[in-house]
Design a protein around this motif. Structure first.
Motif, short mmCIF file in Angstrom:
data_model
loop_
_atom_site.label_atom_id
_atom_site.label_comp_id
_atom_site.label_asym_id
_atom_site.label_seq_id
_atom_site.Cartn_x
_atom_site.Cartn_y
_atom_site.Cartn_z
N LYS A 2 1.91 2.25 9.09
CA LYS A 2 3.13 1.52 8.71
C LYS A 2 3.12 1.18 7.23
O LYS A 2 3.20 0.01 6.84
N VAL A 3 2.95 2.18 6.40
CA VAL A 3 3.00 1.98 4.95
C VAL A 3 3.82 3.11 4.33
O VAL A 3 4.02 4.15 4.96
N ASP A 4 4.28 2.91 3.10
CA ASP A 4 4.93 4.00 2.38
C ASP A 4 3.89 5.10 2.17
O ASP A 4 2.73 4.81 1.86
N MET A 5 4.33 6.34 2.34
CA MET A 5 3.37 7.43 2.16
C MET A 5 3.97 8.61 1.44
O MET A 5 5.17 8.86 1.50
N VAL A 6 3.11 9.34 0.76
CA VAL A 6 3.52 10.55 0.05
C VAL A 6 2.66 11.69 0.57
O VAL A 6 1.44 11.59 0.60
N GLU A 7 3.33 12.75 0.99
CA GLU A 7 2.61 13.91 1.51
C GLU A 7 2.25 14.83 0.34
O GLU A 7 3.08 15.06 -0.55
N CYS A 8 1.02 15.31 0.34
CA CYS A 8 0.52 16.04 -0.84
C CYS A 8 0.22 17.50 -0.52
O CYS A 8 -0.10 17.83 0.62
N TYR A 50 1.59 9.88 8.26
CA TYR A 50 2.66 8.96 7.86
C TYR A 50 3.54 8.57 9.04
O TYR A 50 4.32 7.63 8.96
N HIS A 69 6.45 -1.19 0.90
CA HIS A 69 7.68 -1.73 1.52
C HIS A 69 7.76 -3.25 1.45
O HIS A 69 8.79 -3.83 1.78
N ILE A 111 8.64 4.21 3.84
CA ILE A 111 9.26 5.43 3.31
C ILE A 111 8.21 6.52 3.25
O ILE A 111 7.05 6.26 2.93
N ILE A 171 7.59 10.34 1.54
CA ILE A 171 8.06 11.44 0.70
C ILE A 171 7.31 12.67 1.16
O ILE A 171 6.08 12.69 1.12
N THR A 186 0.83 -1.21 0.00
CA THR A 186 0.00 0.00 0.00
C THR A 186 0.87 1.26 0.00
O THR A 186 1.91 1.31 0.64
N ILE A 187 0.40 2.25 -0.74
CA ILE A 187 1.02 3.57 -0.72
C ILE A 187 -0.08 4.56 -0.36
O ILE A 187 -1.11 4.63 -1.03
N ILE A 232 -1.99 15.51 8.44
CA ILE A 232 -0.83 15.52 7.51
C ILE A 232 0.29 14.62 8.01
O ILE A 232 1.02 14.04 7.22
N LEU A 233 0.39 14.51 9.36
CA LEU A 233 1.48 13.70 9.89
C LEU A 233 1.11 12.21 10.01
O LEU A 233 1.81 11.44 10.66
#
Ligand SMILES: Cc1ncc(C[n+]2csc(CCOP(=O)(O)OP(=O)(O)O)c2C)c(N)n1
Lengths: 250, 354
Positions: free
Chosen positions: A61-67, A57, B199, B206, B208, A44-45, A54-55
């Protein structure tokens, strides 16, 4: 001694920064449990949106991208189109999704992006200190509506789930709440379903979760939950607004 | 290598495919439409994804997502569309996401005109998005160079993990010229262990992100970014000189004007007037070093652009008062003629209008 409750393995051990009584924490738990139960933590992303969450992430416990504010559905589109086999979700507030980001959410639904949106509606801009949101109820006091929302001046609150359900590309749209344990159970079911729709490649899914903001509303945590139940639910009815099975209440 | 006749915009699009572009996200705007139209047709044939976005704001954020997830995305637009993208561009620079952004400039300010212009020099070199950041800005002046710089742009974006601008204009984009294209460009596979791809339960998650609430952290992030920008300044500035030996006046220009000026130089040299050209190929990093190698006779630099005078600021900084610098430009979508530019230079050398 029987262990009957543990923290989800989908959450980190970090203490959250949320105010006492804020229901972002409950919603995080439900999302994390869903990712664990569906065994998709590793694939999952997530997309974190500008707002109190916003925090997030720091907790999922997954990869995350802040937008950027409002743009999570567009970012999620870019991610999903690059990693089509992965699970992609956005976690957005009502300022983010229903105000600045209306264009992006409408068109993610329009294209039927295979993403899942967790839309946390607390009827206020929490992070910036309690300003009026498009979802603020008539008469509800906000820092930028000090006399209460005057609908003759600012219109009636927008019902996002009903609106998005009209879009052909939306495959699952439901509104749930987390004001009591029964509602929480229902909310979890809807979240699981939204992610399952994505896993089954059906298309765009959105779960609107009515959430409390004791700080922004100026209420105690308990009173906030009561206020949600008594004021938000009548205006924002719970239920499934779109699904690929028959439409019924969750 | 096959040679074909194509528009500057098509050369950019073809260059993107050769440069390994995996995703295109964009919103229609003239005079760049040939780029998405070409890629809508050709990119899927290479396994890439073309997606028309609902707005430039969405497009740049899709680029952000695709880059964050390890793709090689691009977008293209024209002046007002680039204005809309600025917040996203600042995020791309801050999050260090490799991406390519094409600006086929048109006349402004405002909605302006679809005619060619260079009025976005400041937009391309001074940011527009918030914060301390710089973006590599490559300025081709032919269709051939459009293709080559596009290939280069993708390479630079990966190497420095940064967004890269291609600065074209409506004239260059629309003009047809023969272009020699390699059939394939070898690509080094870059390991993107920073990308958010899931992951797989094998490594810690990770993130970004660009939020850094603690000023001490954000100061460090800024210093690290500046260190990268400094490395780029030191190694990536590019320029071309044309007939500068013994020149008393040197034109300085880029893009479409850079090529028009070659005609002005040829014409004046033919008349025995000693002029030359310094053509800037990277608007950022600006090739400051070029101004150290100008012939000693040079007493005037004529900064020439299709705008009201923007690059002149960089020229003056580079020259640092040693040589007189003036601007000549036509704003609003007017393309200056070689004769007009030559006459202006002659006038200056005769001690006339400056
Ligand atoms: C472009 C931009 N405009 C404004 C802001 C300021 N801002 C941060 S959070 C926020 C509102 C968030 O409200 P909501 O989405 O309801 O989330 P909540 O904080 O209530 O969870 C705003 C306006 C910003 N960060 N970026």
């Amino acid at each position: 001694m029987n262990l009957i409750y543990t923290k989800s393995k989908g959450l980190t051990d970090r203490e959250t920064h949320y105010c006492p009584g804020c229901s972002h924490g409950i919603i995080h738990k439900l999302v994390a449990e869903t990712l664990v139960e569906l065994d998709i933590l590793g694939s999952t992303i997530g997309c974190a949106a500008v707002g109190c969450s916003i925090l997030c992430y720091n907790y999922f416990k997954v990869d995350m991208v802040e937008c950027a504010h409002g743009r999570a559905p567009a970012v999620a589109t870019g991610i999903k189109r690059t990693q089509p086999d992965k699970v992609v979700f956005t976690y957005q507030g009502d300022g983010d999704l229903a105000s600045i980001g209306t264009g992006e959410i409408v068109h993610a639904a329009h294209r039927s992006e295979k993403i899942t949106t967790i839309f946390v509606n607390n009827a206020i801009f929490g992070m910036t200190g309690g300003q009026m949101a498009p979802t603020t109820l008539p008469g509800q006091v906000a820092t930028t509506a000090p006399q209460g929302r005057d609908t003759s001046h600012t219109g009636m609150p927008i019902r996002i789930s009903e609106m998005l359900a009209q879009i052909p590309g939306a495959t699952y749209v439901a509104r749930v709440s987390v004001h009591d344990p029964k509602a929480i159970v229902q909310a979890k079911k809807a979240i699981v379903k939204g992610f399952k729709y994505q896993l089954e490649n059906r298309g765009f899914s959105l779960i609107e979760v009515l959430s409390s903001c004791p700080t922004g509303w100026g209420l105690s945590p308990v009173d906030a939950m009561t206020w949600l139940e008594e004021n938000m639910i009548p205006y924002y009815p719970l239920g499934t607004f779109r699904s690929q099975e028959e439409t019924r209440d969750v | 290598m096959p040679k074909s006749l194509m528009k500057g915009n098509e050369a950019l699009a073809k260059g993107a495919i050769l440069g390994g572009c995996t995703h295109f996200f964009g919103y229609p705007i003239t005079p760049q439409n040939e780029i998405p139209e070409f890629l809508a047709r050709e990119l899927p044939k290479t396994g890439g994804i073309f997606l028309q976005a609902e707005s430039e704001i969405a497009a740049i954020n899709m680029v952000y997502g695709a880059a964050a997830a390890g793709g090689r995305p691009m977008t293209s637009s024209s002046s007002p569309g680039i204005a809309l993208m600025q917040e996203g561009i600042s995020l791309l620079a801050a999050a260090e996401l490799p991406s390519v952004i094409v600006n086929v400039q048109r006349g402004g300010p405002g909605i302006g005109t679809i005619q060619p212009s260079q009025c976005d020099y400041f937009q391309m070199t001074r940011g527009g998005g918030n914060g301390d950041y710089s973006i590599i800005a490559l300025a081709p002046s032919t269709a051939q160079e459009s293709a080559e710089m596009m290939i280069d742009a993708f390479e630079l974006a990966q190497r420095y993990r940064t967004p890269v601008f291609i600065v074209s204009d409506g004239m260059l984009g629309q003009m047809m010229e023969p272009v020699t294209m390699p059939s394939k460009v070898p690509q080094q596979s870059v390991k993107k262990d920073w990308a958010a791809v899931g992951h797989d339960n094998r490594r810690p998650p990770i993130t970004i992100k660009t939020l850094a609430l603690d000023p001490c952290d954000l100061e460090q992030i800024n210093l690290r970014l500046q260190e990268k920008f400094m490395r780029i300044r030191e190694s990536e500035s590019r320029y071309e000189t044309y007939r500068i030996s013994e020149a008393e006046l040197i034109f300085c220009g880029y893009g479409s004007v850079g090529r028009i000026l070659k005609n002005s130089v040829d014409q004046l040299r033919h008349e025995g007037v000693r002029v030359g050209l310094l053509r800037v190929k990277t608007l950022w990093p600006f090739p400051v070093e070029a101004f150290n190698v100008l012939p000693p006779r040079c007493r005037h630099i004529l900064s020439t652009e299709m705008n009201c005078g923007q690059m002149i600021d960089d020229v003056r900084l580079a020259v640092n008062g040693k040589i007189q610098v003036t601007h000549y430009g036509r704003p609003g979508g007017i393309i200056p003629t070689p004769e007009e530019l030559a006459d202006h230079a002659k006038n200056i050398l005769a001690g006339g209008c400056q």
